[in-house]
Scaffold this motif. Structure first.
Motif, PDB file in Angstrom:
ATOM      1  N   LEU A  29      18.806   0.813  -5.032  1.00 51.46           N
ATOM      2  CA  LEU A  29      17.506   1.157  -5.617  1.00 51.46           C
ATOM      3  C   LEU A  29      16.505   0.032  -5.397  1.00 51.46           C
ATOM      4  O   LEU A  29      15.384   0.264  -4.908  1.00 51.46           O
ATOM      5  N   PHE A  30      16.885  -1.186  -5.746  1.00 51.57           N
ATOM      6  CA  PHE A  30      15.982  -2.322  -5.578  1.00 51.57           C
ATOM      7  C   PHE A  30      15.665  -2.552  -4.103  1.00 51.57           C
ATOM      8  O   PHE A  30      14.533  -2.866  -3.734  1.00 51.57           O
ATOM      9  N   GLY A  31      16.695  -2.406  -3.262  1.00 48.49           N
ATOM     10  CA  GLY A  31      16.457  -2.580  -1.823  1.00 48.49           C
ATOM     11  C   GLY A  31      15.478  -1.558  -1.288  1.00 48.49           C
ATOM     12  O   GLY A  31      14.580  -1.886  -0.497  1.00 48.49           O
ATOM     13  N   ALA A  32      15.622  -0.298  -1.721  1.00 46.63           N
ATOM     14  CA  ALA A  32      14.710   0.758  -1.271  1.00 46.63           C
ATOM     15  C   ALA A  32      13.284   0.493  -1.739  1.00 46.63           C
ATOM     16  O   ALA A  32      12.313   0.680  -0.985  1.00 46.63           O
ATOM     17  N   VAL A  33      13.142   0.051  -2.989  1.00 42.89           N
ATOM     18  CA  VAL A  33      11.802  -0.273  -3.522  1.00 42.89           C
ATOM     19  C   VAL A  33      11.135  -1.353  -2.678  1.00 42.89           C
ATOM     20  O   VAL A  33       9.957  -1.241  -2.306  1.00 42.89           O
ATOM     21  N   LEU A  34      11.884  -2.394  -2.343  1.00 44.63           N
ATOM     22  CA  LEU A  34      11.314  -3.495  -1.566  1.00 44.63           C
ATOM     23  C   LEU A  34      10.991  -3.078  -0.136  1.00 44.63           C
ATOM     24  O   LEU A  34       9.969  -3.491   0.423  1.00 44.63           O
ATOM     25  N   LEU A  35      11.849  -2.265   0.479  1.00 44.47           N
ATOM     26  CA  LEU A  35      11.583  -1.812   1.844  1.00 44.47           C
ATOM     27  C   LEU A  35      10.344  -0.912   1.888  1.00 44.47           C
ATOM     28  O   LEU A  35       9.516  -1.021   2.805  1.00 44.47           O
ATOM     29  N   LEU A  36      10.210  -0.024   0.913  1.00 48.17           N
ATOM     30  CA  LEU A  36       9.022   0.825   0.860  1.00 48.17           C
ATOM     31  C   LEU A  36       7.767  -0.009   0.609  1.00 48.17           C
ATOM     32  O   LEU A  36       6.718   0.224   1.225  1.00 48.17           O
ATOM     33  N   THR A  37       7.872  -0.988  -0.272  1.00 42.85           N
ATOM     34  CA  THR A  37       6.734  -1.865  -0.543  1.00 42.85           C
ATOM     35  C   THR A  37       6.362  -2.673   0.689  1.00 42.85           C
ATOM     36  O   THR A  37       5.178  -2.848   1.003  1.00 42.85           O
ATOM     37  N   ALA A  38       7.369  -3.167   1.398  1.00 39.92           N
ATOM     38  CA  ALA A  38       7.108  -3.933   2.623  1.00 39.92           C
ATOM     39  C   ALA A  38       6.359  -3.085   3.643  1.00 39.92           C
ATOM     40  O   ALA A  38       5.419  -3.559   4.294  1.00 39.92           O
TER      41      ALA A  38
END
Length: 331
Positions: free
Chosen positions: A147-156
């Motif tokens: 979940l956290f990884g997906a949030v950061l990748l989308l934000t990036a």
């Protein structure tokens, strides 16, 4: 990183005792109270004053990290330093948005530091809430890393798209939802009244423009908290260290704003670097989840993360300054 068993997260021993938490919160409140006392009398901030406070707030985390290293060892100290660098880089992006808000609301220079301090205090409260929520999510299972990884990748991806457009970002005060809501709830004066958030006009309480800009800054803090808390949880899962990195990164923003005010717009590649950092930490979290399921998948160590993050920041700073010099020569 945290070991897992049966799909749930096992607690690693945290360096934070109840006494350490109490001392840290007390020191934080003292520092905030000191800042509020300094900004109680509105004044233009001289560069010498801003540099002095900036150096003080850089020395604090350096000394804190050394103390952590001495008492608890290399691992938590490196987690702290890496998380601090990440949060400080993201906080510079916060400063750029704050600068645009202050300009859009025509905040007098002598009131700028009071607005920033309100924003910092609000950000600390929000980060504490998000940190507690993040800890709860992490303890619910290994899916939290995804979940956290997906949030950061989308934000990036979002940050990179905005950086590639190279469009000048503008703030339209009249279109901001928070401003429209505040104007519906209470009347707003047309001029500032020192550091006051409200005044009495014709027997009725009215907000000053200072209250509107404080609310606008607070709302931007919400957005930044969504990005920054998962990012630092990608470095360490100790809620105390996550809190400490956020607190130290935010405390020095008031002074740092006045040091970087004239050069923030020259860091044109900063968002490119932040996109790389957020994507890197997102990948790191995904790999950590995969490592918890399949041990053959590599797990990126904190020391390597710090090296990548530092190299990225140095690179984008150098390319930004080079591009700025080139533009100055051609014009």
């Amino acid at each position: 990183m945290t070991r897992v068993r049966g799909g749930s997260v096992l607690d690693l021993p945290s360096i934070a005792s109840a006494q350490l938490w109490a001392i840290s919160v007390a020191v934080l409140l003292v520092l905030l109270a000191t800042d509020f006392a300094i900004t109680r009398r509105p004044h233009d901030v001289a560069m010498r004053e801003a540099v002095g406070w900036s150096l003080f707030y850089l020395a604090l985390p350096a000394a804190f990290g050394a103390l952590i290293w001495h008492r608890y060892g290399h691992r938590p100290a490196m987690d702290f330093y890496t998380g601090y660098v990440v949060e400080k880089a993201l906080s510079v992006d916060n400063l750029f948005v704050f600068m645009l808000l202050l300009a859009a609301f025509a905040v007098p220079p002598r009131l700028a530091q009071r607005v920033l301090l309100y924003g910092i205090a609000g950000a600390l409260v929000l980060r504490a809430i998000f940190i507690a929520a993040g800890a709860a999510v992490l303890h619910s299972g290994t899916w939290a890393f995804l979940l956290f990884g997906a949030v950061l990748l989308l934000t990036a991806g979002k940050v990179l798209r905005e950086a590639m457009r190279a469009e000048e970002y503008r703030v339209d005060v009249d279109r901001m939802r928070s401003v429209r809501l505040m104007r519906r709830l209470m009347p707003v004066t047309g001029e500032y009244h020192g550091g006051r958030l409200s005044v009495v006009r014709d027997g009725r309480r009215a907000l000053t423009p200072l209250a509107l800009v404080v609310v606008a800054v607070f709302m931007t803090d919400v957005v930044f908290a969504v990005d920054s808390v998962p990012a630092v949880y990608g470095v360490t899962e100790d809620p105390y260290l996550v809190f400490a990195t956020n607190a130290f990164a935010l405390l020095g923003l008031r002074a740092l704003y006045f040091v970087l005010h004239n050069v923030l717009d020259r860091l044109r590649h900063l968002n490119h670097g932040l996109a790389v950092i957020l994507a890197f930490i997102g990948v790191k979290l995904v790999l950590h989840w995969a490592h918890s399921v399949w041990e053959s998948v590599p797990d990126i160590p904190t020391d390597a993360s710090l090296a990548v993050i530092a190299a990225t920041l140095v690179t984008v700073t150098a390319t930004s300054l080079r591009a700025d010099r080139k533009d100055r020569v051609t014009t």
